[in-house]
Design a protein around this motif. Structure first.
Motif, PDB file in Angstrom:
ATOM      1  N   HIS A   1      -7.711   0.570  -9.241  1.00 13.74           N
ATOM      2  CA  HIS A   1      -7.259  -0.657  -8.608  1.00 13.74           C
ATOM      3  C   HIS A   1      -7.553  -1.877  -9.467  1.00 13.74           C
TER       4      HIS A   1
ATOM      5  N   GLU B   1       6.158  -4.711 -11.997  1.00 10.68           N
ATOM      6  CA  GLU B   1       5.572  -4.946 -10.676  1.00 10.68           C
ATOM      7  C   GLU B   1       5.190  -6.407 -10.510  1.00 10.68           C
TER       8      GLU B   1
ATOM      9  N   SER C   1       6.775  -9.290  -7.949  1.00 11.26           N
ATOM     10  CA  SER C   1       5.909 -10.070  -7.059  1.00 11.26           C
ATOM     11  C   SER C   1       6.153 -11.566  -7.225  1.00 11.26           C
TER      12      SER C   1
ATOM     13  N   HIS D   1       9.331  -3.540  -4.024  1.00 11.83           N
ATOM     14  CA  HIS D   1       7.907  -3.869  -3.885  1.00 11.83           C
ATOM     15  C   HIS D   1       7.198  -2.847  -2.970  1.00 11.83           C
TER      16      HIS D   1
ATOM     17  N   TRP E   1       7.001   0.697  -4.770  1.00 10.61           N
ATOM     18  CA  TRP E   1       5.917   0.791  -5.755  1.00 10.61           C
ATOM     19  C   TRP E   1       4.543   0.790  -5.083  1.00 10.61           C
ATOM     20  N   GLY E   2       4.381   0.000  -4.031  1.00 11.59           N
ATOM     21  CA  GLY E   2       3.097  -0.033  -3.325  1.00 11.59           C
ATOM     22  C   GLY E   2       2.769   1.295  -2.666  1.00 11.59           C
TER      23      GLY E   2
ATOM     24  N   GLN F   1       1.732   3.937  -5.123  1.00 11.05           N
ATOM     25  CA  GLN F   1       0.316   3.881  -5.502  1.00 11.05           C
ATOM     26  C   GLN F   1      -0.555   4.536  -4.442  1.00 11.05           C
TER      27      GLN F   1
END
Length: 149
Positions: A37, A59, A63, A92, A95-96, A99
């Protein structure tokens, strides 16, 4: 050294590969741990690749683009902003959640199922937002209507 000469070459190579160099051992004790992170691109030359660096940059660009779209959606709502929001929000979120899958899903089959589900969810989200933009009031006006309540 004499023992390494007596052993078969493959066993000596395996031991050498498994042994941690003294420099890395000392650096490992003194350097803080880098977790998944961390806020920054992976350092070049330390296992990072050009694709990972470009993904990280992408990314951040999405944002920042979303930050610019929020005032644009308020000041000049319209189809261009609605469809831009649909694409940027979907990307967005994709991709979040990717993760989250990387961090918390383990096992080859589970990862494949989770990634397939993520692609289906992202495609459905984008299609639903585009449908809403085309057949209804659009994202910008819908948010404005919610604020007016």
């Amino acid at each position: 050294m004499a023992l390494a000469l007596l052993r078969p070459r493959g066993a000596a190579m395996a031991l050498a590969l498994l042994r941690r160099p003294a420099v890395l051992t000392a650096a490992h004790r003194s350097a803080p741990a880098r977790d998944s992170h961390s806020h920054g691109p992976p350092p070049q030359g330390h296992g990072g690749s050009k694709a990972a660096s470009l993904h990280w940059t992408g990314e951040r660009a999405v944002s920042v683009f979303l930050l610019g779209l929020l005032p644009a959606a308020y000041l000049c709502p319209g189809p261009a902003v609605d469809y831009s929001l649909a694409a940027a929000l979907t990307l967005h979120g994709h991709w979040g959640l990717g993760q989250v899958i990387t961090d918390y899903v383990h096992g080859d089959t589970a990862i494949k199922v989770a990634n397939t589900g993520l692609y289906v969810l992202s495609a459905a989200t984008f299609a639903g937002l585009c449908y809403f933009n085309y057949h209804d009031v659009g994202i910008c006006k819908a948010v404005a209507m919610l604020w007016s309540l």
